[in-house]
Motif scaffolding. Structure first.
Motif, short mmCIF file in Angstrom:
data_model
loop_
_atom_site.label_atom_id
_atom_site.label_comp_id
_atom_site.label_asym_id
_atom_site.label_seq_id
_atom_site.Cartn_x
_atom_site.Cartn_y
_atom_site.Cartn_z
N ILE A 153 38.13 32.35 41.72
CA ILE A 153 39.01 32.76 40.63
C ILE A 153 38.26 32.82 39.31
O ILE A 153 38.42 33.77 38.52
CB ILE A 153 40.22 31.80 40.54
CG1 ILE A 153 41.19 32.07 41.69
CG2 ILE A 153 40.94 31.95 39.19
CD1 ILE A 153 42.35 31.10 41.76
N MET A 154 37.42 31.82 39.04
CA MET A 154 36.69 31.81 37.77
C MET A 154 35.72 32.98 37.67
O MET A 154 35.47 33.50 36.59
CB MET A 154 35.96 30.49 37.57
CG MET A 154 36.87 29.35 37.15
SD MET A 154 36.00 27.80 36.79
CE MET A 154 35.05 28.24 35.33
N SER A 155 35.19 33.43 38.80
CA SER A 155 34.25 34.55 38.77
C SER A 155 34.93 35.85 38.39
O SER A 155 34.27 36.81 38.02
CB SER A 155 33.56 34.70 40.13
OG SER A 155 34.42 35.31 41.08
N LEU A 156 36.27 35.88 38.51
CA LEU A 156 37.03 37.08 38.18
C LEU A 156 37.64 37.04 36.78
O LEU A 156 38.24 38.02 36.34
CB LEU A 156 38.17 37.27 39.19
CG LEU A 156 37.77 37.49 40.65
CD1 LEU A 156 38.98 37.43 41.54
CD2 LEU A 156 37.06 38.83 40.80
N PRO A 160 33.45 41.12 31.35
CA PRO A 160 32.26 41.50 32.10
C PRO A 160 30.99 41.06 31.38
O PRO A 160 30.93 41.05 30.15
CB PRO A 160 32.36 43.03 32.15
CG PRO A 160 33.82 43.33 31.97
CD PRO A 160 34.33 42.26 31.05
N ASP A 161 30.00 40.67 32.16
CA ASP A 161 28.69 40.26 31.62
C ASP A 161 28.77 39.03 30.73
O ASP A 161 27.90 38.82 29.87
CB ASP A 161 28.04 41.42 30.85
CG ASP A 161 27.89 42.67 31.71
OD1 ASP A 161 27.50 42.51 32.88
OD2 ASP A 161 28.18 43.77 31.23
N ALA A 162 29.81 38.23 30.90
CA ALA A 162 29.95 36.96 30.16
C ALA A 162 30.06 35.83 31.17
O ALA A 162 30.35 36.06 32.35
CB ALA A 162 31.18 37.01 29.25
N THR A 224 31.39 44.51 48.56
CA THR A 224 30.93 44.31 47.19
C THR A 224 31.45 42.99 46.65
O THR A 224 32.30 42.33 47.25
CB THR A 224 31.40 45.46 46.28
OG1 THR A 224 32.85 45.49 46.29
CG2 THR A 224 30.87 46.80 46.78
N THR A 225 30.94 42.61 45.48
CA THR A 225 31.37 41.39 44.79
C THR A 225 32.23 41.77 43.60
O THR A 225 31.71 42.32 42.62
CB THR A 225 30.17 40.57 44.33
OG1 THR A 225 29.36 40.23 45.46
CG2 THR A 225 30.61 39.30 43.61
N PRO A 226 33.55 41.49 43.63
CA PRO A 226 34.38 41.78 42.46
C PRO A 226 33.88 41.02 41.24
O PRO A 226 33.42 39.88 41.34
CB PRO A 226 35.77 41.30 42.89
CG PRO A 226 35.74 41.31 44.38
CD PRO A 226 34.33 40.95 44.76
N ARG A 227 33.99 41.65 40.08
CA ARG A 227 33.50 41.08 38.84
C ARG A 227 34.66 40.87 37.87
O ARG A 227 35.75 41.40 38.07
CB ARG A 227 32.45 41.98 38.20
CG ARG A 227 31.30 42.38 39.12
CD ARG A 227 30.57 41.18 39.69
NE ARG A 227 30.06 40.28 38.66
CZ ARG A 227 29.58 39.07 38.91
NH1 ARG A 227 29.57 38.60 40.15
NH2 ARG A 227 29.12 38.31 37.93
N PRO A 228 34.43 40.13 36.79
CA PRO A 228 35.50 39.96 35.79
C PRO A 228 35.98 41.31 35.27
O PRO A 228 35.18 42.22 35.03
CB PRO A 228 34.82 39.15 34.69
CG PRO A 228 33.69 38.44 35.35
CD PRO A 228 33.21 39.37 36.42
N GLN A 229 37.27 41.41 35.07
CA GLN A 229 37.87 42.66 34.63
C GLN A 229 38.27 42.64 33.16
O GLN A 229 38.71 43.67 32.63
CB GLN A 229 39.13 42.95 35.45
CG GLN A 229 38.90 43.01 36.93
CD GLN A 229 40.20 43.09 37.69
OE1 GLN A 229 40.91 44.10 37.65
NE2 GLN A 229 40.55 42.02 38.38
N GLY A 230 38.18 41.47 32.51
CA GLY A 230 38.73 41.40 31.17
C GLY A 230 40.22 41.65 31.23
O GLY A 230 40.94 41.06 32.03
#
Length: 403
Positions: A153-156, A160-162, A224-230
């Motif tokens: 959850i924290m990884s999402l 982005p890039d933070a 793939t690895t989902p990333r933060p979406q803001g």
């Protein structure tokens, strides 16, 4: 132990609450809101959440007060054999027991759920723990931030890039508490059908993993690895926040073609509907960055509230991003009972968030102030058949504390 909310769906259901801190108390508060008689068993020092700074009302923290309304408090020293006897008598009369000890601790305290369920086969026992009653991590301690980290959850969360960011609410605890309520109620339903209760194993980590929802399947399907979406959405570029010309933020959820057309019309950019880059949802996602520039520029031309009013009038879902005080003020004015002031016997008042479970055909949710430490010890022991002399003797030996 008598019911506390006549007319509630769980009126007459007796719950022994052996939980502390958040996941368990949140579960048992929901059961109390539904009308169950919840007796909170506390150590002589009390639930540790009573002492969490920085905000207090009287002797109790705002943290504690937010998750313990509608319960009765009994202070029992479970390290003392006579204290364990008191709790076993409570369990014998209970329908549901909820605990959030680490796996194995209840048994070491003489409250082994496997043995107690043999003695009381109709009992529904709910165990909440960080990693479950079995598995390689069962002995490890867990708090909300730990399960947010391990679940992904924290990884999402965040930009982005933070660096990864914790959710602003304790979702790991709250989700586990809600699943524990489901388990308790399912156990009662089965008991009514078969005569036998169940032992539910609720893991905070499992609950957090379940909240990954489509992000988990996106990952397994795509590799793939989902990333933060803001504040944006991985699939729908018109489902995100924007900044109005006054600096206030709003959100738009234009997730259908009809809503996309309505959004373009409200923004005065109807030509975007025919633009081949943005014609379909797939096109818009493929050209997300180009679309973002156009939409952000358009929204910056007027105050956020003006855009929200026009979008809602056009049946395009939109809303202002509210602060917590603003959201609470809305709750006060909406008249649905979600702003719930509670008054203690000493006249102290705390405004809490009410139960979202409401009944069109009536039924009363509890509005009783969270209990003082040991406030109901004498009453509950009296219901269990202890005489006044018995209670006095237990109190003198430090087995119980009478509030």
């Amino acid at each position: 132990m008598s019911g506390t909310a006549p007319g509630g769906p769980l009126d007459g259901i007796r719950v022994v609450d052996l939980t502390t801190f958040l996941s368990g108390p949140f579960c048992t508060q929901i059961l109390a809101d539904l009308g169950a008689d919840v007796v909170k068993v506390e150590s002589p020092g009390g639930d540790s959440s009573r002492h969490i700074p920085p905000h207090f009302v009287g002797d109790d923290s705002a943290y504690f007060l937010s998750h313990n309304r509608g319960k009765r408090s009994v202070v029992v020293d479970l390290k003392h054999p006579d204290g364990r006897d008191v709790v076993r008598r409570m369990v014998a009369r209970a329908d549901i027991v909820v605990e959030n000890f680490r796996p194995g601790v209840a048994a070491r305290l003489g409250l082994d759920p496997a043995l107690l369920r043999v003695e009381h086969p109709r009992l529904v026992w709910v165990s909440i723990s960080g990693f479950g009653q079995h598995g390689p991590w069962r002995e490890q301690p867990a708090y909300d931030i730990v399960v947010q980290a391990l679940s992904g959850i924290m990884s999402l969360t965040g930009l982005p890039d933070a660096p990864a960011m914790r959710l602003g609410i304790p979702a790991g605890d709250l989700v586990a508490g809600m699943y524990a309520v489901m388990a308790a109620l399912a156990g009662i339903v089965q008991r009514e059908r078969t005569g036998g209760g169940r032992w539910a194993d609720v893991s905070m980590l499992d609950g957090a993993l379940s909240m990954l929802s489509y992000q988990a399947v996106y990952s397994t399907v795509s590799g793939t690895t989902p990333r933060p979406q803001g504040s944006r959405h991985d699939s729908i570029p018109t489902y995100r926040s924007f900044v109005g010309g006054d600096g206030r933020e709003l959100v738009v959820a234009a997730n259908t073609q009809r809503m996309w057309v309505g959004l373009c019309e409200v923004l005065g950019r109807s030509e975007l509907v025919e633009d081949p880059r943005f014609s379909t949802g797939r096109d818009r996602l493929q050209h997300e960055r180009e679309l973002a520039v156009v939409l952000e520029e358009a929204f910056a031309s007027r105050p956020a509230e003006a855009w929200v009013a026009e979008l809602v009038a056009r049946s395009v879902p939109a809303a202002m991003i509210k602060s917590v005080p603003e959201a609470i003020e809305d709750a006060r004015s909406h008249g649905r009972g979600m702003s719930l002031p509670l008054t203690s016997a000493a006249g102290e008042v705390v405004e809490t968030i009410g139960s979202p479970l409401q009944w069109m055909d009536g039924g009363v949710a509890t509005t009783r102030y969270p209990p003082g430490l040991g406030e109901h010890t004498r009453d509950v022991l009296d219901e269990l058949g202890y005489t006044a002399e018995d209670v006095a003797a237990l109190a003198e030996r430090g087995v119980v504390t009478v509030g």
